[in-house]
Design an enzyme around this catalytic site. Structure first.
Site, mmCIF file in Angstrom:
data_model
loop_
_atom_site.group_PDB
_atom_site.id
_atom_site.type_symbol
_atom_site.label_atom_id
_atom_site.label_comp_id
_atom_site.label_asym_id
_atom_site.label_seq_id
_atom_site.Cartn_x
_atom_site.Cartn_y
_atom_site.Cartn_z
ATOM 1 N N ASP A 1 0.835 -1.210 0.000
ATOM 2 C CA ASP A 1 0.000 0.000 0.000
ATOM 3 C C ASP A 1 0.864 1.253 0.000
ATOM 4 O OD1 ASP A 1 -1.278 -2.355 1.486
ATOM 5 O OD2 ASP A 1 -3.018 -1.159 0.968
ATOM 6 N N ASP B 1 -1.685 -2.476 -4.004
ATOM 7 C CA ASP B 1 -1.951 -1.042 -3.934
ATOM 8 C C ASP B 1 -0.678 -0.242 -4.198
ATOM 9 O OD1 ASP B 1 -4.581 -1.595 -3.538
ATOM 10 O OD2 ASP B 1 -4.719 -0.768 -1.508
ATOM 11 N N HIS C 1 -3.801 -9.451 -0.993
ATOM 12 C CA HIS C 1 -3.996 -8.055 -0.590
ATOM 13 C C HIS C 1 -4.850 -7.930 0.683
ATOM 14 C CE1 HIS C 1 -3.822 -3.790 -0.865
ATOM 15 N NE2 HIS C 1 -5.133 -3.689 -0.902
ATOM 16 N N HIS D 1 -11.450 -2.211 7.139
ATOM 17 C CA HIS D 1 -11.462 -3.429 6.312
ATOM 18 C C HIS D 1 -11.675 -4.707 7.119
ATOM 19 C CE1 HIS D 1 -10.436 -0.948 3.004
ATOM 20 N NE2 HIS D 1 -9.185 -0.774 3.321
ATOM 21 N N VAL E 1 -4.955 -3.001 4.936
ATOM 22 C CA VAL E 1 -5.150 -2.228 6.163
ATOM 23 C C VAL E 1 -3.880 -1.397 6.370
ATOM 24 C CG1 VAL E 1 -5.559 -2.353 8.639
ATOM 25 C CG2 VAL E 1 -6.591 -4.050 7.099
HETATM 26 FE FE LIG Z 1 -6.149 -1.755 -0.359
#
Ligand SMILES: [Fe+2]
Ligand SMILES: *[C@@H]1O[C@H](CO)[C@@H](O)[C@H](O)[C@H]1NC(C)=O
Ligand SMILES: *[C@@H]1O[C@H](CO)[C@@H](O)[C@H](O)[C@H]1NC(C)=O
Ligand SMILES: *[C@@H]1O[C@H](CO)[C@@H](O)[C@H](O)[C@H]1NC(C)=O
Ligand SMILES: *[C@@H]1O[C@H](CO)[C@@H](O)[C@H](O)[C@H]1NC(C)=O
Length: 470
Positions: A169, A198, A320, A330, A358
């Site tokens: 992320d 991400d 993910h 999430h 997260v």
């Molecule tokens: Fe994500």
């Protein structure tokens, strides 16, 4: 404490304090770290930032990145973008100190997304490389040439050490840049990055401004051009925007980032497997169908029997959306996939599962929750030495900021959790031992805020939870 270098008295006191706090909480099992971050907004680096600079020279290749190109680690996919004309598709490459230059031909393509048209995106697979060798390579042949290098992994085998970096992320905020810098400056050098999804967060811009996919590619080039990043698709790769007429999920991601999925018999680029040194790495797709009879399900079912722990003792899974997460953010999004696949993970003794999504850090106990069959009502996670450790490493630093809300009390399956940005390192020593460390961005480069010695589930399956140490 000898590792706190050049970070000043303040951090020293902070770290000492943290050690004391952890010590106190340790007695109760689970840890919610009380480390206090500076609470500042996470903002993206502006377009004119140094990290986004276009390399000089006519039509110079930019956004250079490499990834593994086969199952065994003897091929590399080299990708780059030329902005003005296609230019050459050739990659020139050679072994260090060898005068014999080799050539490989790739292909290039552009794509459109709403009102955006991409540059020429090149992908070229170079094959039949020697293991454990430094190679130089050149792209932009005949125009503006740029030269980079990489190391191939050692031949797969049970006792070859290998060190993976873990980033998730990431995005392109000032914090993302700090995360990448800390990964690069870590005294424990990662040899390849396991990226848990991400990438650019371009979809957060009006019309999914795909120029932010380009800036991201230029930002991470300083790492991705020199070591392979193993890609996992996250929800921010979907770019599904029917309101813009863009209905093909993963369009920008698929054009820009390649995976060696065909080599492992996968029909889609979003799930695949590779071997790298002592590790067998299975990448799963949280945003492609995974229910019974789907292509991903059928593929995974046939994948586990292929894993030979004598050849690759370490079985690692990337995805993910995490299955075990105790942040509010999430919460339970990974549940449907957990229900489908967790029995296989336990049966096949997966060592560790890394997920993102997260925006925080969490490490689980070895737990499973596979007894439930609707009528029996047995639905609580239990300690299970055949189960993997689940690690959420979605703390790369993107513009959405940190996940700070927690489910309380901390569930028993959660061993350590903290909302700070950072990265982790998984360093395999031999068939029985791997050292794992999570690093938070506020600390000096050498500091590990959460560590664990992993005992391999196949070769040395004894309890390795840090809380059972000493
Ligand atoms: Fe994500
Ligand atoms: C290449 O040459 C350098 C300098 O002479 C030397 O240090 C290095 O070990 C050589 N590498 C290989 C793979 O032979
Ligand atoms: C990003 O980090 C690098 C390396 O620390 C630094 O040179 C650069 O100035 C940083 N850029 C921004 C925009 O923070
Ligand atoms: C597993 O790998 C080892 C080492 O390469 C090999 O000797 C053995 O035959 C393999 N086992 C199977 C079932 O393929
Ligand atoms: C494996 O590595 C661990 C950690 O470095 C070490 O303690 C152990 O002795 C090693 N095992 C073998 C068989 O070398």
């Amino acid at each position: 404490m000898g590792c706190v270098r050049g970070s000043g008295l303040f951090s020293l006191v902070l770290v000492l304090g943290l050690v004391l706090i952890n010590w106190v909480i340790f007695c109760n099992g689970s840890i919610t770290s009380s480390f206090v971050r500076k609470l500042e907004k996470t903002i993206d680096m502006p377009l004119e930032s140094d990290v986004f600079r276009v390399p000089p020279g006519y039509n110079a290749p930019q956004q250079v990145h490499i990834t593994q190109g086969d199952v065994e680690g003897k091929a590399v996919i080299v990708s780059w973008v030329t902005p003005k004309t296609p230019g050459s598709n050739t990659v020139l490459y050679w072994e260090e100190n060898s005068s014999k230059k080799l050539k490989a031909q790739g292909k290039s393509k552009t794509y459109k997304f709403y009102d955006y048209t991409s540059g020429y995106i090149h992908h070229c697979t170079i094959r039949n490389l020697e293991h454990d060798t430094k190679y130089y390579y050149v792209v932009g042949v005949g125009q503006t040439e740029r030269k980079f290098w990489f190391f191939t992994p050692p031949e797969t085998g049970p006792d070859v050490p290998y060190t993976f970096g873990l980033i998730g992320d990431l995005g392109q905020s000032f914090d993302s840049n700090i995360t990448l810098t800390h990964y690069e400056k870590s005294p424990i050098k990662g040899q390849a990055v396991l990226f848990v999804g991400d990438l650019s967060y371009a979809d957060q811009y009006p019309n999914h401004d795909n120029n932010r996919w380009d800036t991201w590619g230029r930002f991470v080039e300083r790492s991705t051009a020199y070591q392979p990043w193993i890609w996992t698709a996250g929800n921010h790769e979907l770019d599904f925007a029917p309101e813009l007429g863009e209905t093909r999920p993963f369009k920008p991601f698929m054009h820009r980032y390649r995976t060696p999925y065909r080599a492992s018999g996968s029909p889609e680029p979003f799930w695949y497997s590779i071997k790298r040194g002592p590790a067998y790495i299975i990448v799963l797709a949280s945003y492609s169908a995974y229910g019974k009879y789907t292509p991903q399900f059928k593929w995974l079912e046939k994948e586990f029997p292929k894993v030979n722990r004598t050849e690759t003792p370490w079985l690692i899974v990337l995805m993910h959306a995490p299955w075990y997460n105790s942040f509010d953010y999430h919460y339970m999004e990974g549940e449907t996939m957990r229900v489908m696949y967790e029995p296989w993970f336990v049966k096949n003794k997966v060592d560790v599962v890394f997920a993102g999504h997260v925006h925080a850090y969490e490490r689980s106990e070895r737990v499973s929750n596979i007894a439930y069959n609707i009528v029996n009502g047995i639905c609580s996670p239990v300690k299970d030495q055949s189960a993997p450790v689940y690690i959420t490493i979605g703390d790369g630093g993107n513009l959405e900021g940190l996940a700070t809300k927690l489910t309380e009390p901390q569930p028993k399956y959660s061993a350590f959790r903290e909302s700070s940005f950072g990265h982790a390192i998984f360093s395999i020593k031999n068939r029985t031992h791997a050292h794992y460390g999570w690093h938070r961005n506020q600390d000096g480069y050498a500091v590990e805020a959460d560590t664990m010695w992993f005992n391999n589930r196949f070769w040395h399956p004894v309890d390795d939870s840090p809380s059972s140490d000493s």
